[in-house]
Enzyme design. Structure first.
Site, PDB file in Angstrom:
ATOM      1  N   HIS A 141      13.612 -15.627 -43.769  1.00 42.79           N
ATOM      2  CA  HIS A 141      14.294 -14.683 -44.061  1.00 42.79           C
ATOM      3  C   HIS A 141      15.343 -15.030 -45.115  1.00 42.79           C
ATOM      4  O   HIS A 141      15.812 -14.282 -46.063  1.00 42.79           O
ATOM      5  CB  HIS A 141      15.009 -14.146 -42.685  1.00 42.79           C
ATOM      6  CG  HIS A 141      16.091 -13.341 -42.845  1.00 42.79           C
ATOM      7  ND1 HIS A 141      16.083 -12.188 -42.479  1.00 42.79           N
ATOM      8  CD2 HIS A 141      17.652 -13.457 -43.214  1.00 42.79           C
ATOM      9  CE1 HIS A 141      17.358 -11.404 -42.814  1.00 42.79           C
ATOM     10  NE2 HIS A 141      18.209 -12.345 -43.331  1.00 42.79           N
ATOM     11  N   GLU A 142      15.901 -16.148 -44.726  1.00 44.77           N
ATOM     12  CA  GLU A 142      17.089 -16.710 -45.840  1.00 44.77           C
ATOM     13  C   GLU A 142      16.530 -17.198 -47.080  1.00 44.77           C
ATOM     14  O   GLU A 142      17.319 -16.888 -48.124  1.00 44.77           O
ATOM     15  CB  GLU A 142      17.639 -17.935 -45.192  1.00 44.77           C
ATOM     16  CG  GLU A 142      18.226 -17.765 -43.743  1.00 44.77           C
ATOM     17  CD  GLU A 142      19.495 -16.501 -43.868  1.00 44.77           C
ATOM     18  OE1 GLU A 142      20.026 -16.558 -44.760  1.00 44.77           O
ATOM     19  OE2 GLU A 142      19.807 -16.017 -42.626  1.00 44.77           O
ATOM     20  N   HIS A 167      16.558 -14.227 -49.244  1.00 47.05           N
ATOM     21  CA  HIS A 167      17.795 -13.729 -49.695  1.00 47.05           C
ATOM     22  C   HIS A 167      17.909 -14.526 -51.174  1.00 47.05           C
ATOM     23  O   HIS A 167      18.438 -14.130 -52.263  1.00 47.05           O
ATOM     24  CB  HIS A 167      19.028 -14.229 -48.755  1.00 47.05           C
ATOM     25  CG  HIS A 167      19.318 -13.244 -47.748  1.00 47.05           C
ATOM     26  ND1 HIS A 167      19.251 -11.848 -47.907  1.00 47.05           N
ATOM     27  CD2 HIS A 167      19.352 -13.421 -46.513  1.00 47.05           C
ATOM     28  CE1 HIS A 167      19.458 -11.209 -46.728  1.00 47.05           C
ATOM     29  NE2 HIS A 167      19.523 -12.239 -45.843  1.00 47.05           N
ATOM     30  N   GLU A 225      19.583  -7.092 -45.497  1.00 51.70           N
ATOM     31  CA  GLU A 225      19.192  -7.717 -44.168  1.00 51.70           C
ATOM     32  C   GLU A 225      17.680  -6.998 -43.703  1.00 51.70           C
ATOM     33  O   GLU A 225      16.986  -7.832 -43.495  1.00 51.70           O
ATOM     34  CB  GLU A 225      20.278  -7.394 -43.108  1.00 51.70           C
ATOM     35  CG  GLU A 225      21.363  -8.228 -43.055  1.00 51.70           C
ATOM     36  CD  GLU A 225      21.324  -9.849 -43.256  1.00 51.70           C
ATOM     37  OE1 GLU A 225      20.293 -10.254 -42.805  1.00 51.70           O
ATOM     38  OE2 GLU A 225      21.874 -10.303 -44.281  1.00 51.70           O
TER      39      GLU A 225
END
Length: 306
Positions: free
Chosen positions: A143-144, A147, A221
């Site tokens: 997930h990070e 980004h 998100e």
């Protein structure tokens, strides 16, 4: 976004472009308004301060966030399992490996920041390392990393400059009300005092930038959840991690949560306890919305092909 194996997101790109354009226009309008309102000799300084702050936000975004969380960069010798997981995910995503950091706090969370994929850092807290299993932590890291690949961290950092300047001017105008309001009114030929005009303009800019950033933050998100789950092919692991993180945050003392509020827009889950996230000002979509999306991805991945 960078050319990686993370799923591209046209919706995220469109929203980032729109928000940057609108906030850029607001930023310019704020600087021009201040140049017109304030004495002429102040005009060059207002423009330089505005540009300088935007540049500093962009250049120092990683170090500012690291200091805010009292995080430290760790080497592969200091955190071999964490680095090995990041190495594997970066190879899978075909992207440059960011620096890796750890924040010594019981708050279970993670974030990514940096001005480019090669100048980025992914940070996890000791609290999240103690609470998640390997598959759950891999989902959080994916997930990070998405980004970083999508560059939405950079957009969020730079886009916040207009709101930061507006907030500073709002506080400055309040001081003008306390210490110089009467003099300003007399010097303005009975017109509106300068501090009041600056206050109104700053509040409008702050409110608009606040809402635009919240709208972008919620979508990014969801985009990171999608991209991370599709990369690892384990949406259920990310869903489990989000449930654990949210549940554990409710057990963290309020004073510890307040100490990290400035980082909420960058965390994988906001450091908020006992507050509904179904509000316009939330930095994140609700947990239910995120779990529903991950359940749909799970169903899609489980569907037979051919």
């Amino acid at each position: 976004m960078s050319r990686t194996r993370f799923a591209a997101d046209a919706g995220l790109t469109a929203r980032m472009t729109t928000v940057m354009f609108l906030l850029g226009a607001i930023f310019v309008a704020l600087i021009v308004a201040l140049m017109l309102i304030l004495p002429a000799q102040w005009a060059p300084f207002i423009g330089l301060i505005g540009l300088g702050l935007a540049w500093w936000q962009w250049y120092s975004s990683d170090s500012i966030a690291m200091r805010a969380m009292r995080a430290r960069e760790v080497t592969p010798e200091q955190a071999p399992e964490l680095h090995a997981m990041v190495d594997r995910l970066c190879t899978l995503a075909d992207m440059p490996k960011p620096r890796v950091g750890v924040a010594d706090t019981d708050l279970p969370n993670a974030f990514a920041t940096g001005r480019s994929p090669r100048r980025s850092v992914v940070v996890v807290t000791t609290g999240i390392l103690h609470r998640l299993d390997a598959e759950e932590l891999e989902g959080v890291l994916a997930h990070e990393l998405s980004h970083v690949a999508h560059r939405d961290v950079l957009v969020m950092t730079v886009a916040s400059s207009a709101g930061i300047i507006a907030g500073m001017l709002t506080r400055g105008s309040q001081y003008g009300l306390l210490f110089g309001g009467g003099r300003d009114r007399r010097d303005n030929n009975n017109g509106l005092p300068v501090w009041l005009v600056v206050l109104v303009v700053s509040l409008v800019v702050y409110a608009v930038s606040f809402l635009l950033l919240r709208l972008l933050s919620r979508y990014r998100e969801l985009a990171a959840d999608r991209a991370g789950a599709q990369l690892t092919m384990k949406p259920r692991a990310l869903a489990s991690a989000l449930q654990k993180i949210t549940g554990e945050i409710n057990q963290i003392p309020q004073q510890d949560l307040r100490a990290t509020q400035s980082m909420n827009a960058f965390f994988i889950a906001p450091a908020i306890s006992g507050v509904s996230l179904r509000t316009l000002t939330s930095t994140h979509p609700s947990l239910e919305q995120r779990l529903e999306q991950l359940a749909r991805i799970e169903a899609e991945l489980s569907r037979p092909t051919g």
